[in-house]
Design a protein around this motif. Structure first.
Motif, PDB file in Angstrom:
ATOM      1  N   SER A  22       0.813  -1.213   0.000  1.00 34.82           N
ATOM      2  CA  SER A  22       0.000   0.000   0.000  1.00 34.82           C
ATOM      3  C   SER A  22       0.847   1.264   0.000  1.00 34.82           C
ATOM      4  O   SER A  22       1.961   1.291   0.544  1.00 34.82           O
ATOM      5  CB  SER A  22      -0.915   0.016   1.230  1.00 34.82           C
ATOM      6  N   CYS A  23       0.286   2.289  -0.601  1.00 34.12           N
ATOM      7  CA  CYS A  23       0.928   3.606  -0.608  1.00 34.12           C
ATOM      8  C   CYS A  23      -0.155   4.661  -0.768  1.00 34.12           C
ATOM      9  O   CYS A  23      -1.037   4.535  -1.623  1.00 34.12           O
ATOM     10  CB  CYS A  23       1.925   3.713  -1.760  1.00 34.12           C
ATOM     11  N   THR A  24      -0.108   5.663   0.060  1.00 30.62           N
ATOM     12  CA  THR A  24      -0.972   6.828  -0.116  1.00 30.62           C
ATOM     13  C   THR A  24      -0.086   8.057  -0.144  1.00 30.62           C
ATOM     14  O   THR A  24       1.043   8.050   0.349  1.00 30.62           O
ATOM     15  CB  THR A  24      -2.014   6.961   1.008  1.00 30.62           C
ATOM     16  N   TYR A  25      -0.609   9.114  -0.731  1.00 26.69           N
ATOM     17  CA  TYR A  25       0.194  10.320  -0.845  1.00 26.69           C
ATOM     18  C   TYR A  25      -0.707  11.533  -0.701  1.00 26.69           C
ATOM     19  O   TYR A  25      -1.939  11.430  -0.806  1.00 26.69           O
ATOM     20  CB  TYR A  25       0.939  10.352  -2.187  1.00 26.69           C
ATOM     21  N   ASP A  26      -0.096  12.637  -0.445  1.00 30.25           N
ATOM     22  CA  ASP A  26      -0.843  13.875  -0.282  1.00 30.25           C
ATOM     23  C   ASP A  26      -0.176  14.953  -1.125  1.00 30.25           C
ATOM     24  O   ASP A  26       1.039  15.168  -1.015  1.00 30.25           O
ATOM     25  CB  ASP A  26      -0.886  14.306   1.186  1.00 30.25           C
TER      26      ASP A  26
END
Lengths: 117, 118
Positions: A22-26
């Motif tokens: 998983s990877c999330t970014y802003d």
């Protein structure tokens, strides 16, 4: 400022199975690239796959594919038919595409993947 | 893919001395090179961006007088750790991008340098 978050410090998978990192970014940017890099024990950084944010189609490279959800700012990596050689640290990375960017990468903290025989 | 060569791969130096690390693009011209630092079991943190023929741009918190960067040609950038101390011990990695445009999106990485200051 952009941030990249990888919430899984460590994962393991059996050889030949499938695993998703998983990877999330802003970001407030609209034009950017996303990458997954692999760092094996040799410490050499190797590009696994990249995604251009303006492309809706998910990128694929042989056994590696991504699930890019732009609205959710999510960029997960799926590794199919896992092999022992896939054992490594995996880093998710962001790069701004807009004018004036020098192209530096912003990395997540990494996920240590172990493929077990 | 293109090759970036980083040298040395390992170096041990005494506290108070200076160490130079070289980063070369072997088969392409790299207008911009990047220097990262990686602490054990942690991510890569950008230290500075090196542009050929001009001063490097340092990230906040990175001492430019301690980490001297020179990018004198399109194929070579150097990082000099001056008056090294044990807390400077780390893994340093360079990367280079072909050309000046972010359209060339792949960054090629050197093999890294393990610096140990004793």
């Amino acid at each position: 400022a952009q941030t990249v978050t990888q919430s899984q410090p460590e994962m393991s998978v059996q050889e030949a199975e499938t695993v998703t990192l998983s990877c999330t970014y802003d970001t407030s940017e609209n034009n950017y690239y996303l990458f997954w890099y692999k760092q094996p024990p040799s410490r050499q950084m190797i590009l696994v796959i990249r995604q251009e944010a303006y492309k809706q189609q998910n990128a694929t490279e042989n056994r590696f594919s991504v699930n890019f959800q732009k609205a959710a700012k999510s960029f997960s990596l799926k590794i199919s038919d896992s092999q022992l050689g896939d054992t490594a640290m995996y880093f998710c990375a962001f790069m701004k595409r807009s004018g004036g960017s020098q192209g530096n990468l912003i990395f997540g903290k990494g996920t240590k993947l172990s493929v077990k025989p | 893919g293109a090759v970036v060569s980083q040298h040395p791969s390992r170096v041990i130096c005494k506290s108070g001395t200076s160490v130079k690390i070289e980063c070369r693009s072997l088969d392409f011209q790299a207008t911009t090179m990047f220097w990262y630092r990686q602490f054990p079991k942690q991510s890569l943190m950008l230290m500075a961006t090196s542009n050929e023929g001009s001063k490097a741009t340092y990230e906040q918190g990175v001492e430019k007088d301690k980490f001297l960067i020179n990018h004198a040609s399109l194929t070579l950038s150097t990082l000099t750790v001056t008056s090294a101390h044990p807390e400077d011990s780390s893994f340093y990695i360079c990367s280079a991008r072909q050309g000046a445009s972010t359209m060339n999106t792949e960054a090629f990485f050197g093999q890294g340098t393990r610096l140990t200051v004793v």
